[in-house]
Enzyme design. Sequence first.
Site, short mmCIF file in Angstrom:
data_model
loop_
_atom_site.label_atom_id
_atom_site.label_comp_id
_atom_site.label_asym_id
_atom_site.label_seq_id
_atom_site.Cartn_x
_atom_site.Cartn_y
_atom_site.Cartn_z
N GLN A 14 4.11 -0.28 9.40
CA GLN A 14 4.74 -0.54 10.10
C GLN A 14 5.30 0.31 11.26
O GLN A 14 4.44 1.36 12.05
CB GLN A 14 6.19 -1.44 9.98
N SER A 38 -8.40 -0.97 -3.00
CA SER A 38 -9.55 -2.13 -3.29
C SER A 38 -10.19 -2.29 -1.68
O SER A 38 -10.76 -3.19 -1.69
CB SER A 38 -9.73 -2.71 -3.78
N GLN A 89 7.91 1.76 -1.65
CA GLN A 89 7.60 0.44 -1.94
C GLN A 89 9.09 0.12 -1.11
O GLN A 89 9.94 0.54 -1.50
CB GLN A 89 8.43 0.41 -3.15
N THR A 131 18.19 4.42 4.89
CA THR A 131 18.17 2.85 5.32
C THR A 131 19.49 2.22 5.03
O THR A 131 20.74 2.79 4.23
CB THR A 131 17.18 2.23 3.62
N GLU A 133 20.79 0.08 3.75
CA GLU A 133 20.99 -0.50 2.19
C GLU A 133 21.67 0.08 1.03
O GLU A 133 22.17 -0.25 0.26
CB GLU A 133 19.18 -1.12 1.88
N TYR A 155 16.12 -1.29 -5.09
CA TYR A 155 15.61 0.17 -3.70
C TYR A 155 16.39 0.92 -3.50
O TYR A 155 16.58 1.81 -2.82
CB TYR A 155 15.38 -1.34 -2.80
N LYS A 159 16.79 4.49 -3.02
CA LYS A 159 16.81 4.87 -1.93
C LYS A 159 17.89 6.23 -1.95
O LYS A 159 18.24 7.24 -1.34
CB LYS A 159 17.13 4.29 -0.01
N ARG A 190 5.70 -5.82 11.58
CA ARG A 190 6.35 -5.93 10.80
C ARG A 190 5.55 -6.56 9.76
O ARG A 190 4.60 -7.71 9.95
CB ARG A 190 7.75 -6.65 11.24
P1 NAP Z 1 5.81 -0.54 5.35
O1 NAP Z 1 5.29 -1.08 6.35
O2 NAP Z 1 6.25 -1.29 3.67
O3 NAP Z 1 5.16 0.52 4.94
C1 NAP Z 1 5.70 1.62 3.70
C2 NAP Z 1 4.32 2.96 3.63
O4 NAP Z 1 4.25 3.33 2.91
C3 NAP Z 1 2.94 2.08 3.63
O5 NAP Z 1 1.87 2.54 5.00
C4 NAP Z 1 2.38 2.47 2.41
O6 NAP Z 1 1.11 2.04 2.13
C5 NAP Z 1 3.12 3.75 1.97
N1 NAP Z 1 3.24 3.60 0.82
C6 NAP Z 1 3.67 2.67 -0.50
N2 NAP Z 1 3.55 3.86 -1.38
C7 NAP Z 1 2.88 4.58 -2.02
C8 NAP Z 1 3.34 5.63 -2.94
N3 NAP Z 1 3.69 5.71 -3.80
N4 NAP Z 1 2.37 6.79 -2.12
C9 NAP Z 1 2.33 6.97 -0.32
N5 NAP Z 1 2.47 6.24 0.08
C10 NAP Z 1 2.71 4.91 -0.53
O7 NAP Z 1 7.25 0.20 5.13
P2 NAP Z 1 8.43 0.08 7.23
O8 NAP Z 1 8.64 -0.87 7.61
O9 NAP Z 1 7.22 1.16 8.22
O10 NAP Z 1 9.31 1.41 6.87
C11 NAP Z 1 8.61 2.67 6.33
C12 NAP Z 1 10.10 3.85 5.62
O11 NAP Z 1 11.27 3.56 6.08
C13 NAP Z 1 10.38 3.16 4.16
O12 NAP Z 1 10.48 3.93 3.38
C14 NAP Z 1 11.71 2.72 4.10
O13 NAP Z 1 12.11 2.17 3.52
C15 NAP Z 1 12.23 2.37 5.14
N6 NAP Z 1 13.13 1.60 6.18
C16 NAP Z 1 12.26 0.24 6.58
C17 NAP Z 1 13.24 -0.04 7.17
C18 NAP Z 1 12.95 -1.27 8.16
O14 NAP Z 1 13.71 -1.65 8.97
N7 NAP Z 1 11.37 -1.43 8.69
C19 NAP Z 1 14.34 0.26 7.42
C20 NAP Z 1 15.06 1.06 7.31
C21 NAP Z 1 14.54 1.99 5.79
P3 NAP Z 1 -0.03 1.04 1.81
O15 NAP Z 1 -0.17 0.72 4.16
O16 NAP Z 1 -0.26 1.43 1.17
O17 NAP Z 1 0.99 -0.29 1.23
N1 GDD Z 2 11.96 -11.62 3.01
C1 GDD Z 2 12.68 -12.90 3.22
N2 GDD Z 2 12.28 -13.55 3.18
N3 GDD Z 2 13.85 -12.35 3.35
C2 GDD Z 2 14.79 -14.02 3.73
C3 GDD Z 2 14.28 -14.96 3.23
C4 GDD Z 2 12.69 -15.15 2.81
O1 GDD Z 2 12.32 -15.95 3.05
N4 GDD Z 2 15.10 -15.92 3.31
C5 GDD Z 2 16.48 -15.03 3.72
N5 GDD Z 2 16.49 -13.82 3.73
C6 GDD Z 2 17.04 -12.69 4.02
C7 GDD Z 2 16.71 -11.87 2.83
O2 GDD Z 2 17.96 -12.14 1.56
C8 GDD Z 2 17.74 -10.51 3.50
O3 GDD Z 2 19.43 -11.05 3.74
C9 GDD Z 2 17.21 -10.77 4.71
O4 GDD Z 2 16.37 -11.98 5.10
C10 GDD Z 2 16.50 -10.08 5.68
O5 GDD Z 2 15.52 -9.66 4.47
P1 GDD Z 2 14.24 -8.70 4.50
O6 GDD Z 2 13.82 -8.63 5.70
O7 GDD Z 2 13.09 -9.23 3.30
O8 GDD Z 2 15.29 -7.59 4.90
P2 GDD Z 2 16.12 -6.33 3.89
O9 GDD Z 2 17.02 -6.26 4.90
O10 GDD Z 2 16.46 -7.36 2.53
O11 GDD Z 2 14.99 -5.31 3.64
C11 GDD Z 2 15.07 -4.40 5.08
O12 GDD Z 2 15.68 -3.66 5.60
C12 GDD Z 2 15.67 -2.60 5.57
C13 GDD Z 2 17.23 -1.92 5.61
O13 GDD Z 2 18.27 -2.62 5.83
C14 GDD Z 2 13.51 -3.48 4.34
O14 GDD Z 2 12.24 -2.44 5.28
C15 GDD Z 2 14.25 -2.70 4.39
O15 GDD Z 2 12.40 -1.98 3.60
C16 GDD Z 2 15.02 -1.30 4.69
O16 GDD Z 2 15.42 -0.68 4.09
#
Ligand code: NAP
Ligand code: GDD
Length: 345
Positions: A14, A38, A89, A131, A133, A155, A159, A190
Amino acid sequence: MAQKKAFITGVSGQDGSYLTEQLLDKGYEVHGMIRRASSFNRGRIEHIYRWGKERNNFFLHYGDVSDSSNLNRLVEKIRPDEIYNLAAQSHVKVSFEVPEYTAEVDALGTLRLLDAIKETGLDCKFYQASTSELYGKVQEVPQSEKTPFYPRSPYGVAKLYAFWIVKNYREAYGLHASNGILFNHESPRRGENFVTRKITLGVAGVKAGARECIKLGNLNARRDWGYAPDYVNAMWLMLQKETPDDYVIATGEMHTVREFVEASFRHLDISVRWEGEGENEIGVDGNTGNTIVRVDPKYYRPSEVEQLCGDTSKAINALGWKPTVTFDQLVEIMVKADRETVKSR
Ligand code: NAP
Ligand code: GDD
């Protein structure tokens, strides 16, 4: 001025896709790391790739952050001015199933990249996708750069290592390395198993008559949800500062999963009435009486992060950053996009 080069790990995710668009708009040459898979894994960047190929400013390289020799070679070959380490991941619940792999990629992957910069002696700025988290079982509300960490998942713990190794390489070797402590940020790009996207796809499916209901886990979890394009802009701003630092990026507003569900249905003129408690709670369509939301404990986490809310005053003052999309606008953007997704499937 010479054209700047950026190297993005996690380019197919994303954030990687939005960051690529923004950097290309700023005139950067962008290099992205892609994993061999794949099945097709470039859906989010396919449009940019075609466009970038014509302009000769967007390049993809095979790689993996678990492979040091590959990382060293890429850093040496590309010689970027800026590296954005977004590869991870990134699913919290999945990290309980694959804890060792999550540590390998999310913790050690960061070390490998930092070490590649150090060993090549490259003058290069580094962004780490840290993050909210890290705060896990929160020690104060709202959370700022000074709030103690208490991660609640493999996770979060991986981090945490990454956060500290960035700080350590900054202090030990003078690297320009910054941590963006980003709170949840969402968009139509997303991943479909994160809760917001699961909800917006689900409500669009219910509205279209393609499914009966959405099954969710903890409806009471509270998150500080922002809009992903705003957040990737903050990443870039951090690397434009003369000195590296760590910044919280958030909206400062918290909503429950339940509120996200209600707001999503509201955008489709459906009101939800809640009945029952805990695992037996259901969401009922106020007009038809149909059950449109159910709780499934399989989505519960072994240890949950109950609430997250960020204090982003440092970023507002030092970076001039602020969120541009409200909670309700975010929900509307995602629901609208997923109505189209459902039609096209
Ligand atoms: P995402 O959509 O899950 O994207 C993760 C990316 O990492 C994908 O391009 C994935 O490749 C790649 N990847 C996974 N394992 C890898 C590996 N072993 N080597 C190389 N590439 C790898 O995550 P995102 O939401 O864009 O988030 C980007 C970063 O910000 C992540 O580090 C996440 O933990 C962090 N973060 C996200 C949030 C949030 O709310 N979105 C908040 C705080 C921090 P594939 O497409 O091949 O799977
Ligand atoms: N995924 C998911 N699926 N979460 C659920 C569900 C469900 O069916 N029902 C309730 N939840 C609750 C989870 O238990 C969590 O408390 C909240 O919704 C958000 O879950 P996610 O959207 O999976 O995100 P996250 O907060 O655990 O993690 C994301 O945000 C982090 C930053 O705070 C990810 O993007 C992480 O990579 C990122 O670091």
